[in-house]
Design a protein around this motif. Structure first.
Motif, PDB file in Angstrom:
ATOM      1  N   LEU A 117     -12.450 128.903  70.117  1.00 34.22           N
ATOM      2  CA  LEU A 117     -13.404 129.125  71.193  1.00 34.22           C
ATOM      3  C   LEU A 117     -14.174 127.859  71.520  1.00 34.22           C
ATOM      4  N   GLY A 118     -14.616 127.169  70.479  1.00 35.97           N
ATOM      5  CA  GLY A 118     -15.381 125.940  70.707  1.00 35.97           C
ATOM      6  C   GLY A 118     -14.566 124.900  71.436  1.00 35.97           C
ATOM      7  N   GLY A 119     -13.287 124.756  71.059  1.00 36.69           N
ATOM      8  CA  GLY A 119     -12.441 123.785  71.733  1.00 36.69           C
ATOM      9  C   GLY A 119     -12.200 124.140  73.169  1.00 36.69           C
ATOM     10  N   ALA A 120     -12.074 125.445  73.426  1.00 31.23           N
ATOM     11  CA  ALA A 120     -11.814 125.878  74.801  1.00 31.23           C
ATOM     12  C   ALA A 120     -13.002 125.630  75.700  1.00 31.23           C
ATOM     13  N   MET A 121     -14.214 125.546  75.102  1.00 34.72           N
ATOM     14  CA  MET A 121     -15.416 125.426  75.917  1.00 34.72           C
ATOM     15  C   MET A 121     -15.869 123.988  76.117  1.00 34.72           C
ATOM     16  N   LEU A 122     -15.101 123.013  75.615  1.00 31.99           N
ATOM     17  CA  LEU A 122     -15.531 121.620  75.711  1.00 31.99           C
ATOM     18  C   LEU A 122     -15.679 121.162  77.150  1.00 31.99           C
ATOM     19  N   ASP A 123     -14.774 121.595  78.038  1.00 31.82           N
ATOM     20  CA  ASP A 123     -14.760 121.084  79.402  1.00 31.82           C
ATOM     21  C   ASP A 123     -14.876 122.210  80.411  1.00 31.82           C
ATOM     22  N   LEU A 124     -15.851 123.078  80.223  1.00 33.18           N
ATOM     23  CA  LEU A 124     -16.024 124.168  81.159  1.00 33.18           C
ATOM     24  C   LEU A 124     -16.395 123.650  82.538  1.00 33.18           C
ATOM     25  N   GLU A 125     -15.738 124.182  83.550  1.00 34.05           N
ATOM     26  CA  GLU A 125     -15.994 123.772  84.919  1.00 34.05           C
ATOM     27  C   GLU A 125     -16.951 124.738  85.594  1.00 34.05           C
ATOM     28  N   LYS A 126     -17.407 124.336  86.757  1.00 39.33           N
ATOM     29  CA  LYS A 126     -18.344 125.160  87.503  1.00 39.33           C
ATOM     30  C   LYS A 126     -17.670 126.458  87.931  1.00 39.33           C
ATOM     31  N   ALA A 127     -18.377 127.563  87.764  1.00 36.54           N
ATOM     32  CA  ALA A 127     -17.863 128.873  88.115  1.00 36.54           C
ATOM     33  C   ALA A 127     -18.501 129.364  89.409  1.00 36.54           C
ATOM     34  N   THR A 128     -17.807 130.288  90.070  1.00 38.50           N
ATOM     35  CA  THR A 128     -18.365 131.002  91.213  1.00 38.50           C
ATOM     36  C   THR A 128     -18.423 132.476  90.853  1.00 38.50           C
ATOM     37  N   ILE A 129     -19.609 133.072  91.031  1.00 36.24           N
ATOM     38  CA  ILE A 129     -19.777 134.506  90.797  1.00 36.24           C
ATOM     39  C   ILE A 129     -19.807 135.201  92.146  1.00 36.24           C
ATOM     40  N   ASP A 139     -10.409 149.316  80.635  1.00 41.80           N
ATOM     41  CA  ASP A 139     -11.605 149.171  79.818  1.00 41.80           C
ATOM     42  C   ASP A 139     -12.879 149.076  80.643  1.00 41.80           C
ATOM     43  N   ARG A 140     -12.762 148.605  81.879  1.00 46.84           N
ATOM     44  CA  ARG A 140     -13.925 148.509  82.749  1.00 46.84           C
ATOM     45  C   ARG A 140     -13.454 148.704  84.184  1.00 46.84           C
ATOM     46  N   PRO A 141     -13.338 149.926  84.672  1.00 45.11           N
ATOM     47  CA  PRO A 141     -12.731 150.188  85.987  1.00 45.11           C
ATOM     48  C   PRO A 141     -13.568 149.740  87.174  1.00 45.11           C
ATOM     49  N   THR A 142     -14.882 149.576  87.004  1.00 44.83           N
ATOM     50  CA  THR A 142     -15.724 149.123  88.107  1.00 44.83           C
ATOM     51  C   THR A 142     -16.640 148.013  87.632  1.00 44.83           C
ATOM     52  N   ALA A 143     -17.099 147.218  88.574  1.00 46.31           N
ATOM     53  CA  ALA A 143     -18.029 146.120  88.284  1.00 46.31           C
ATOM     54  C   ALA A 143     -18.798 145.809  89.558  1.00 46.31           C
ATOM     55  N   GLN A 144     -19.790 144.932  89.428  1.00 46.63           N
ATOM     56  CA  GLN A 144     -20.570 144.485  90.587  1.00 46.63           C
ATOM     57  C   GLN A 144     -20.488 142.981  90.780  1.00 46.63           C
ATOM     58  N   ALA A 145     -19.898 142.295  89.801  1.00 46.34           N
ATOM     59  CA  ALA A 145     -19.779 140.841  89.892  1.00 46.34           C
ATOM     60  C   ALA A 145     -18.509 140.398  89.174  1.00 46.34           C
ATOM     61  N   VAL A 146     -17.918 139.322  89.691  1.00 47.48           N
ATOM     62  CA  VAL A 146     -16.739 138.751  89.058  1.00 47.48           C
ATOM     63  C   VAL A 146     -16.871 137.233  89.121  1.00 47.48           C
ATOM     64  N   ALA A 147     -16.720 136.585  87.978  1.00 50.15           N
ATOM     65  CA  ALA A 147     -16.815 135.128  87.898  1.00 50.15           C
ATOM     66  C   ALA A 147     -15.425 134.522  87.961  1.00 50.15           C
ATOM     67  N   HIS A 167     -22.875 127.261  87.683  1.00 47.90           N
ATOM     68  CA  HIS A 167     -22.228 128.284  88.501  1.00 47.90           C
ATOM     69  C   HIS A 167     -23.020 128.492  89.779  1.00 47.90           C
ATOM     70  N   ASP A 168     -22.338 129.021  90.787  1.00 49.14           N
ATOM     71  CA  ASP A 168     -22.962 129.469  92.030  1.00 49.14           C
ATOM     72  C   ASP A 168     -22.769 130.974  92.146  1.00 49.14           C
ATOM     73  N   VAL A 169     -23.709 131.633  92.803  1.00 48.49           N
ATOM     74  CA  VAL A 169     -23.571 133.049  93.108  1.00 48.49           C
ATOM     75  C   VAL A 169     -23.260 133.173  94.593  1.00 48.49           C
ATOM     76  N   ASP A 170     -22.073 133.681  94.913  1.00 49.55           N
ATOM     77  CA  ASP A 170     -21.623 133.858  96.290  1.00 49.55           C
ATOM     78  C   ASP A 170     -21.855 135.321  96.667  1.00 49.55           C
ATOM     79  N   ARG A 171     -22.799 135.567  97.569  1.00 52.90           N
ATOM     80  CA  ARG A 171     -23.195 136.930  97.909  1.00 52.90           C
ATOM     81  C   ARG A 171     -22.601 137.432  99.234  1.00 52.90           C
ATOM     82  N   ARG A 172     -21.613 136.716  99.766  1.00 56.36           N
ATOM     83  CA  ARG A 172     -21.114 137.090 101.094  1.00 56.36           C
ATOM     84  C   ARG A 172     -20.435 138.472 101.098  1.00 56.36           C
ATOM     85  N   PHE A 173     -20.046 138.980  99.911  1.00 54.47           N
ATOM     86  CA  PHE A 173     -19.369 140.278  99.859  1.00 54.47           C
ATOM     87  C   PHE A 173     -20.297 141.405  99.412  1.00 54.47           C
TER      88      PHE A 173
END
Length: 629
Positions: A36-48, A60-68, A92-98
């Protein structure tokens, strides 16, 4: 990323019940904290992306309100607060257009034909159904008088008196016979070509026959079968007669500019209907045609990916040596690039004829003057199935009648007993007429179904009177029986055999409402959620793509369709009326543009340079639809 930020992210991920994947690694695949630590070394910017509702189709989770999303893949789903907590200090940025819309998994066009769509959609469409195109709706033809009136109006609207008029969609079973004399009442000087709804017959007026050089002397050189399937007096050419006349009419009706305009129209049409991935089964075996398709569909600007399945029928017929078949199939992979690709280790075969012409093989005789056809002789079908089965290919088989399905299931069982394979997912394609005992056998043999629910809507009324009779017509496409048997099934349009609109296909499967407004086979209705699965995760499963597409869950490609309403929650009769805002394709946000319809009916100028291309296009098109007769 500083160590403290990595620790915060790891703490949030471990503490949260929200589903998450780290870039380049699905959460479930992490074997240790070091991983896990190695995978997180170069985390890029996310869009939510946030939405009123997100239908994930993840058990396991049929509905949600946000997706990154990071780059092209899904990182996490949950509530906005949960997703933010998981990200911690990751930028990260939060994109609320939807926020006022609903996100569902990206629609998958499981089985469509862009070449046919490009040709038919660029003609004067006068068909048995409405066609909702980017430039507006083309209403259905009511009867023969309506067809003739609208064809006359289309002819009068053309400025160039020498410009040919090409129309598609006439169906003699609905409107009655159409002849050269009928078309001559529209014009005796302008060439008129009527391409029937089945795509495998033409009716020409006198001017068209003269322009194409179709004379009785020419027909004297044709084979007996071609002449038997032609009527010089009526200007009607079908089956082998159509193949014979094809070289004469191809340069006139398949101009490269019109073909490209038709492909662009098809592209925009499918994007407008929320498609994020599609497939043509029995893919193109003409390099010039594929090159023309690639010009439209391969660029990075293409709003969805498209794959092609090899036409095993043609490949096997062209190879006398069994050992040549697989190398010939693999050689096609180099024909594709960019947003187009070859579907590897997958092949399309054919059993009986098509439902549109009632050329299907039935256990019990049809009602009326119809007879079944085999698209592949039994020895050829058995040979092709064996070659591809032994090579580990997934086999998609076109089949419509219950006797045709018997042949397919018998050959599948023989090969399973001879050379057992696990998870072969042989696909029963179209699935028009079947019996309950066959559903159980499909389950036992491990096959799956790709069905066209539009057959019920478009054909059940008419086929209750002729061809099938009430019982068989109303029980076409028995999806509820398949669902009860726990068989995976998906939906397809076979565009242009049905509108390439996943929401409309869902509507057909859920409601089973015919063109007259009645319900045909209420016992075969499925739920809206089951139908949504049929155009998403089950469609992905049918192409062995369920690890990449079909649901909204961490690690998969970020492919979403953005809707105005939740198709699972609305009145089932309104599913087809839900608006499509656009799509997200591998992280790219693609809103449906408000653009004017391109003129897909520009004047045709047959030139020497266009003749070879036109012949390639129509020869391929006719080979594709030969099974739809």
């Amino acid at each position: 990323m500083p160590g403290i930020q990595r620790r915060n992210l790891l703490k949030a991920a471990l503490a949260s019940s929200t589903t998450m994947a780290l870039p380049g690694m699905v959460w479930a695949e992490a074997r240790s904290l070091t991983d896990l630590g190695g995978a997180m070394l170069d985390l890029e910017k996310a869009t939510i992306f946030t939405a009123r509702d997100i239908v994930t189709l993840h058990p396991d989770r049929p509905t949600a309100q946000a997706v990154a999303v990071v780059n092209s893949r899904i990182l996490a789903t949950g509530t906005l607060e949960e997703v933010k907590a998981m990200l911690g200090d990751q930028p990260h940025d939060v994109d609320r257009r939807f926020e006022d819309h609903v996100i569902v998994p990206g629609f998958i066009a499981q089985h469509d034909h862009p070449v046919l769509a490009g040709l038919t959609m660029s003609s004067e469409i006068l068909a048995i159904e409405d066609w909702d195109l980017p430039g507006g709706t083309v209403p259905a033809v009511k009867d023969k008088d309506d067809f003739m009136t609208r064809l006359a109006a289309a002819e009068a609207a053309l400025d160039d008196p020498e410009e040919p008029l090409l129309t598609w969609g006439y169906h003699a079973a609905f409107y009655g016979p159409l002849t050269r004399d009928d078309l001559d009442t529209i014009s005796t000087t302008r060439p008129i070509f009527v391409w029937a709804r089945s795509c495998h017959e033409f009716i020409l007026n006198t001017a068209a026959m003269e322009k194409a050089g179709v004379t009785e002397g020419l027909m004297a050189n044709w084979s007996p079968s071609a002449n038997a399937q032609s009527s010089y007096r009526d200007g009607h050419f079908w089956e082998q007669g159509l193949f014979a006349v094809l070289p004469q009419i191809a340069p006139i009706v398949a101009d490269p500019e019109r073909f490209r305009a038709g492909l662009e129209l098809m592209r925009d049409y499918m994007h407008a209907n929320g498609v994020t991935y599609g497939n043509e089964p029995g893919g193109i075996l003409s390099k010039p045609v594929q090159d023309a398709v690639n010009e439209v569909m391969s660029p990075s600007s293409m709003p969805f990916r498209w794959s092609f399945i090899a036409d095993g029928k043609s490949l096997v017929a062209a190879s006398k040596d069994d050992d040549q078949v697989i190398p010939a199939t693999l050689a096609l992979e180099d024909w594709y690039s960019g947003m187009t690709s070859m579907k590897k280790e997958t092949v399309k075969l054919f059993a009986d004829g098509a439902i549109y012409s009632l050329a299907i093989q039935l256990r019990q005789p049809p009602i009326g003057d119809y007879h079944g056809e085999w698209m592949m002789d039994l020895d050829a079908f058995e040979r092709a199935f064996r070659i591809y089965w032994d090579a580990g290919y997934q086999v998609h088989v076109h089949v419509n009648g219950d006797a045709g399905l018997d042949r397919v299931l018998n050959v599948l069982e023989e090969n399973l007993r001879r050379n057992p394979r696990y998870d072969h997912r042989t696909v029963i394609v179209h699935f028009a007429v079947s019996a309950q005992d066959q559903v159980e056998l499909i389950r036992k043999l491990g096959a799956i179904v790709s069905a066209n629910p539009y057959y019920v809507t478009a054909l059940s009324d008419r086929y209750s009177e002729t061809g099938l009779g009430p019982e068989r017509a109303d029980q076409m496409v028995r999806l509820a029986d398949v669902e009860r048997a726990n068989i995976s099934w998906s939906l397809h349009s076979d565009m242009p055999m049905a509108p390439g609109d996943p929401l409309f296909l869902m509507w057909c499967a859920v409601n089973r409402v015919t063109s007259s407004g009645r319900v045909a086979g209420e016992n075969q209705r499925v739920t809206a959620e089951q139908a949504l699965r049929g155009v998403t995760i089950n469609a992905a499963w049918s192409h062995r793509l369920e690890d990449e597409r079909g649901s909204i869950e961490p690690g998969k490609l970020a492919n979403f369709t953005i809707l105005t309403e939740n198709p699972i929650m609305v009145d089932p009769m309104t599913i087809k009326d839900i608006g499509v805002w656009g799509t997200v394709v591998e992280g790219r946000v693609l809103q449906i543009p408000d653009v004017d319809q391109k003129d897909a009916r520009a004047p045709i100028r047959a030139t020497p340079e266009s003749i070879d291309f036109a012949k390639h296009v129509l020869h391929h098109a006719i080979s594709v639809v030969h099974a739809h007769l």
